[in-house]
Design an enzyme around this catalytic site. Structure first.
Site, PDB file in Angstrom:
ATOM      1  N   SER A 168       0.829  -1.203   0.000  1.00  0.00           N
ATOM      2  CA  SER A 168       0.000   0.000   0.000  1.00  0.00           C
ATOM      3  C   SER A 168       0.871   1.264   0.000  1.00  0.00           C
ATOM      4  CB  SER A 168      -0.944  -0.035   1.207  1.00  0.00           C
ATOM      5  OG  SER A 168      -1.956   0.922   1.065  1.00  0.00           O
ATOM      6  N   LYS A 207     -12.751   8.433  -8.825  1.00  0.00           N
ATOM      7  CA  LYS A 207     -12.007   9.696  -8.864  1.00  0.00           C
ATOM      8  C   LYS A 207     -10.702   9.592  -8.080  1.00  0.00           C
ATOM      9  CE  LYS A 207     -12.479  14.604  -7.659  1.00  0.00           C
ATOM     10  NZ  LYS A 207     -13.402  15.630  -7.118  1.00  0.00           N
TER      11      LYS A 207
END
Length: 445
Positions: A100, A141
């Protein structure tokens, strides 16, 4: 004569050059372990600043993280890209990961190395976790932003853009061998010494601030280890999402239980400390902000001890939180993390001494308040009871006595006559009249 002098000077200069290079051939090694939070930003900044201050050849940061906050990750990426020394991200130890947020940090570095048995990748952004523990996916987005962001990091460093994108879109993770084969990392090494040997002579993948791309001279470099401090260790545990969640909930339970059982003070005191530690564990604060929160909580405890004496409970809580806050607040540019540093040891003693002195001060003040609360309240005429005066006009049974320089209407308690000059004691007050009794001085003696 002059040519001979110039030759001697040149030879001396040549002899000095290797020693100058040897003095600068120092590599710093630091460790970042756990969630990426605001505290991790402080860690990276201090570690890199320490290497810059000492003009190190490079700094190796051993990274092992499952990920963390996106804003903290971006702040770390910016710090690495503006570093004045090469920053080498080393995914270590075996069994560790750069997942991550750790993947973005690695791709922004000047060189990436991995230990066998580690993984890198899987960096799809998420918004958090639902009440049932399920992952809350980020909207397109936000996902598209991070896809562009990681591709740009890979492009700037000449690393594999396609695989970098798949770390997000396909949740891919790769082993060291795969990462090296696909052009994501540069070195596989089992330890720091092997890393130095393999990376020696390599060129940084991204420019070093003010220097451009540089060639690393790491062979036989002197290693300086920057050890994590006590506060880093504490923060590492409380920033674990599970522990932070438990601290928050136990803190709320303690406060509620304390309010439902007033007078004991233990539940709300422990609850307040747990609640603050839980908030700090969420990682929204840096070390300085977290330290100020703890110090403010300590002051609240001290004041509470003075206003609502608990015979030391609030004082002990205040001393503990003050010490934790002081340790977090003072860092001194990271020098205290060096194994040989002595400044922080002295400062730590000063913090503990000051906390104890503050605790004793408020505890003494609390004792004064306790004595004041235990004193029987007196107001108005009632405070005259027990006072001794002198008869200035015969009491038969009424007359006048002089008390504290003032004349008062008085009445004999038993109705008997008390002549002028006798001493009397006030036993009761009725309106503006004092009820008195004669003092038998022989019996008093």
């Amino acid at each position: 004569m002059r040519p001979r002098f110039a030759l001697i000077a040149l030879l001396m200069l040549i002899m000095l050059l290797p020693s100058v290079h040897a003095q600068s051939n120092v590599v710093y090694v630091a460790k970042v372990d756990g969630m990426i939070t605001g505290y991790t930003v402080d860690q990276f900044d201090r570690y890199i600043s320490e290497a810059e201050k000492n003009n190190a050849e490079a700094i190796i940061i051993e990274l092992n993280t499952p990920g963390g906050r996106g804003d903290a990750m971006q702040a770390i990426v910016t710090r690495i890209q503006n570093a004045k020394v090469p920053v080498i991200i080393y995914v270590h130890p075996s069994g560790g990961m750069a997942a991550s947020a750790g993947t973005y940090i690695a791709l922004s570095s000047h060189l990436i190395a991995m230990t066998p048995g580690t993984v890198i990748g899987a960096c799809r952004p998420i918004l958090g976790y639902g009440q049932n523990g399920s992952i809350v996916e980020a909207p397109p987005k936000i996902t598209n932003f991070y896809v562009a962001y990681i591709r740009e990091l890979a492009r700037m460093s000449g690393r594999n853009e396609t695989l970098a994108e798949e770390f997000i879109t396909k949740d891919r993770s790769v082993t060291p061998e795969e990462a090296l084969r696909y052009g994501v990392i540069e070195v596989i090494a089992t330890n720091v010494d092997e890393l130095l040997q393999k990376a020696d002579g390599m060129e940084t993948k991204v420019p070093v601030a003010g220097k451009g791309k540089v060639t690393l001279h790491l062979r036989n470099a002197e290693l300086v280890y920057i050890e994590p401090s006590f506060r880093d260790t504490v923060v590492k545990y409380i920033t674990d999402p599970t522990i932070a969640y438990l601290l928050l909930n136990l803190g709320f339970i303690g406060l509620i239980f304390g309010f439902l059982t007033p007078g004991w003070h233990v539940p709300e005191t422990v609850g307040a400390i747990m609640l603050v530690l839980g908030l700090i564990g969420l990682g929204y604060f840096g070390y300085s902000s977290a330290a100020l929160i703890l110090i403010v909580l300590a002051m609240i405890f001290f004041i509470a001890e003075a206003l609502t004496p608990t015979f030391g409970l609030f004082t002990v809580a205040g001393v503990i939180t003050f010490i934790l806050g002081g340790i977090m607040l003072f860092s001194g540019d990271g020098g205290e993390y060096l194994v040989t540093g002595e400044t922080y040891s002295i400062l730590r003693i000063a913090i503990i001494v000051m906390a104890i002195l503050l605790g004793l001060f408020f505890l003494f003040g609390a004792a004064t308040v306790v004595r004041a609360h235990r004193k029987k309240p007196e107001a108005g005429m009632e405070e005259l009871v027990g006072e001794v005066g002198k008869v200035v006009e015969d009491l038969d049974p009424e007359g006048v006595v002089k008390l504290h320089g003032e004349l008062w209407k008085a009445e004999s308690k038993d109705g008997k006559r008390i002549p002028v000059g006798e001493k009397v004691r006030v036993v009761e007050v009725k309106g503006l009249t004092l009820i008195v009794e004669r003092i038998d001085e022989r019996r008093e003696e």
